[in-house]
Write a protein that holds these residues in place. Structure first.
Motif, PDB file in Angstrom:
ATOM      1  N   VAL A  59      67.927  30.462 -12.440  1.00 61.18           N
ATOM      2  CA  VAL A  59      68.242  31.413 -11.379  1.00 61.18           C
ATOM      3  C   VAL A  59      67.173  31.241 -10.317  1.00 61.18           C
ATOM      4  O   VAL A  59      65.974  31.209 -10.617  1.00 61.18           O
ATOM      5  CB  VAL A  59      68.228  32.861 -11.899  1.00 61.18           C
ATOM      6  CG1 VAL A  59      68.455  33.838 -10.770  1.00 61.18           C
ATOM      7  CG2 VAL A  59      69.264  33.052 -12.985  1.00 61.18           C
ATOM      8  N   GLN A  60      67.603  31.127  -9.057  1.00 62.34           N
ATOM      9  CA  GLN A  60      66.669  31.034  -7.951  1.00 62.34           C
ATOM     10  C   GLN A  60      66.999  32.124  -6.942  1.00 62.34           C
ATOM     11  O   GLN A  60      68.140  32.264  -6.506  1.00 62.34           O
ATOM     12  CB  GLN A  60      66.757  29.667  -7.275  1.00 62.34           C
ATOM     13  CG  GLN A  60      65.710  29.491  -6.208  1.00 62.34           C
ATOM     14  CD  GLN A  60      65.637  28.063  -5.710  1.00 62.34           C
ATOM     15  OE1 GLN A  60      66.257  27.162  -6.274  1.00 62.34           O
ATOM     16  NE2 GLN A  60      64.880  27.855  -4.672  1.00 62.34           N
ATOM     17  N   ARG A  61      65.988  32.907  -6.572  1.00 62.47           N
ATOM     18  CA  ARG A  61      66.168  33.999  -5.620  1.00 62.47           C
ATOM     19  C   ARG A  61      65.869  33.501  -4.212  1.00 62.47           C
ATOM     20  O   ARG A  61      65.211  32.470  -4.026  1.00 62.47           O
ATOM     21  CB  ARG A  61      65.252  35.150  -6.007  1.00 62.47           C
ATOM     22  CG  ARG A  61      65.620  35.733  -7.355  1.00 62.47           C
ATOM     23  CD  ARG A  61      64.829  36.999  -7.640  1.00 62.47           C
ATOM     24  NE  ARG A  61      65.126  37.465  -8.973  1.00 62.47           N
ATOM     25  CZ  ARG A  61      64.274  37.448  -9.982  1.00 62.47           C
ATOM     26  NH1 ARG A  61      63.054  37.010  -9.801  1.00 62.47           N
ATOM     27  NH2 ARG A  61      64.631  37.880 -11.172  1.00 62.47           N
ATOM     28  N   PRO A  62      66.332  34.232  -3.190  1.00 58.87           N
ATOM     29  CA  PRO A  62      66.102  33.807  -1.802  1.00 58.87           C
ATOM     30  C   PRO A  62      64.623  33.665  -1.412  1.00 58.87           C
ATOM     31  O   PRO A  62      64.284  32.854  -0.562  1.00 58.87           O
ATOM     32  CB  PRO A  62      66.771  34.900  -0.970  1.00 58.87           C
ATOM     33  CG  PRO A  62      67.811  35.474  -1.857  1.00 58.87           C
ATOM     34  CD  PRO A  62      67.246  35.383  -3.252  1.00 58.87           C
ATOM     35  N   ASP A  63      63.720  34.430  -2.050  1.00 58.44           N
ATOM     36  CA  ASP A  63      62.295  34.328  -1.728  1.00 58.44           C
ATOM     37  C   ASP A  63      61.621  33.126  -2.390  1.00 58.44           C
ATOM     38  O   ASP A  63      60.437  32.886  -2.200  1.00 58.44           O
ATOM     39  CB  ASP A  63      61.559  35.620  -2.091  1.00 58.44           C
ATOM     40  CG  ASP A  63      61.497  35.872  -3.596  1.00 58.44           C
ATOM     41  OD1 ASP A  63      62.139  35.134  -4.366  1.00 58.44           O
ATOM     42  OD2 ASP A  63      60.819  36.838  -3.997  1.00 58.44           O
ATOM     43  N   GLY A  64      62.362  32.359  -3.208  1.00 54.50           N
ATOM     44  CA  GLY A  64      61.814  31.178  -3.866  1.00 54.50           C
ATOM     45  C   GLY A  64      61.436  31.394  -5.313  1.00 54.50           C
ATOM     46  O   GLY A  64      61.148  30.441  -6.027  1.00 54.50           O
ATOM     47  N   SER A  65      61.428  32.641  -5.778  1.00 56.82           N
ATOM     48  CA  SER A  65      61.093  32.891  -7.176  1.00 56.82           C
ATOM     49  C   SER A  65      62.275  32.527  -8.064  1.00 56.82           C
ATOM     50  O   SER A  65      63.416  32.453  -7.607  1.00 56.82           O
ATOM     51  CB  SER A  65      60.712  34.361  -7.379  1.00 56.82           C
ATOM     52  OG  SER A  65      61.804  35.204  -7.070  1.00 56.82           O
ATOM     53  N   GLY A  66      61.989  32.282  -9.332  1.00 53.29           N
ATOM     54  CA  GLY A  66      63.082  31.923 -10.224  1.00 53.29           C
ATOM     55  C   GLY A  66      62.655  31.725 -11.662  1.00 53.29           C
ATOM     56  O   GLY A  66      61.470  31.751 -11.987  1.00 53.29           O
ATOM     57  N   LEU A  67      63.654  31.551 -12.508  1.00 48.81           N
ATOM     58  CA  LEU A  67      63.480  31.310 -13.934  1.00 48.81           C
ATOM     59  C   LEU A  67      64.364  30.144 -14.329  1.00 48.81           C
ATOM     60  O   LEU A  67      65.425  29.944 -13.736  1.00 48.81           O
ATOM     61  CB  LEU A  67      63.917  32.531 -14.746  1.00 48.81           C
ATOM     62  CG  LEU A  67      63.220  33.848 -14.480  1.00 48.81           C
ATOM     63  CD1 LEU A  67      64.008  34.985 -15.121  1.00 48.81           C
ATOM     64  CD2 LEU A  67      61.823  33.810 -15.056  1.00 48.81           C
ATOM     65  N   GLU A  68      63.947  29.401 -15.358  1.00 52.19           N
ATOM     66  CA  GLU A  68      64.803  28.337 -15.876  1.00 52.19           C
ATOM     67  C   GLU A  68      64.496  28.082 -17.341  1.00 52.19           C
ATOM     68  O   GLU A  68      63.393  28.328 -17.813  1.00 52.19           O
ATOM     69  CB  GLU A  68      64.664  27.050 -15.068  1.00 52.19           C
ATOM     70  CG  GLU A  68      63.303  26.408 -15.112  1.00 52.19           C
ATOM     71  CD  GLU A  68      63.232  25.162 -14.256  1.00 52.19           C
ATOM     72  OE1 GLU A  68      64.018  25.031 -13.309  1.00 52.19           O
ATOM     73  OE2 GLU A  68      62.398  24.313 -14.562  1.00 52.19           O
ATOM     74  N   ALA A  69      65.517  27.614 -18.055  1.00 53.35           N
ATOM     75  CA  ALA A  69      65.385  27.243 -19.461  1.00 53.35           C
ATOM     76  C   ALA A  69      66.291  26.039 -19.696  1.00 53.35           C
ATOM     77  O   ALA A  69      67.356  25.941 -19.099  1.00 53.35           O
ATOM     78  CB  ALA A  69      65.780  28.396 -20.370  1.00 53.35           C
ATOM     79  N   GLY A  70      65.845  25.117 -20.552  1.00 54.40           N
ATOM     80  CA  GLY A  70      66.656  23.928 -20.745  1.00 54.40           C
ATOM     81  C   GLY A  70      66.437  23.239 -22.069  1.00 54.40           C
ATOM     82  O   GLY A  70      65.548  23.588 -22.839  1.00 54.40           O
TER      83      GLY A  70
END
Length: 114
Positions: A59-70
């Motif tokens: 998930v990427q938010r408009p301010d550039g923050s985000g989370l990821e898993a893979g």
């Protein structure tokens, strides 16, 4: 159901595009004013075919923050990873990966926009 079809078509397009470029492609699955959910397939291509070896969901938010898993299944043991980053002019990032045995690690970073 339409999102599943759209995601499948996006992954197929990604697999075809990976042949031409080396950078991973984020295929958007859902998007609104809060951010974008995406999937990045881990694709290995040859001259005649492509093989998916796991994927990253984030998930990427408009301010550039985000989370990821893979997951990466290209090795002898599957490797799992998780990461996050903050947004803004000074962005902090961190993550970890492990195969549950010998291949483990952490990463951290700072991005300064000027």
């Amino acid at each position: 159901m339409n999102r599943v079809i759209l995601a499948f078509l996006g992954v197929a397009a990604c697999a075809a595009a990976v042949v031409a470029i080396a950078e991973p492609i984020k295929v958007p699955v859902d998007s609104d004013e809060k951010g974008t959910a995406y999937i990045t397939p881990n694709v290995d291509s040859t001259e005649t075919s492509a093989r998916t070896n796991g994927a990253t969901v984030g998930v990427q938010r408009p301010d550039g923050s985000g989370l990821e898993a893979g997951t990466d299944t290209s090795g002898k043991r599957p490797t799992y990873s998780v990461g996050a980053k903050t947004g803004g002019d000074v962005s902090f990032s961190g993550g970890a990966h492990s195969d549950g045995k010998a291949n483990t690690g952490v990463k951290a970073g700072i991005t300064i926009k000027y």
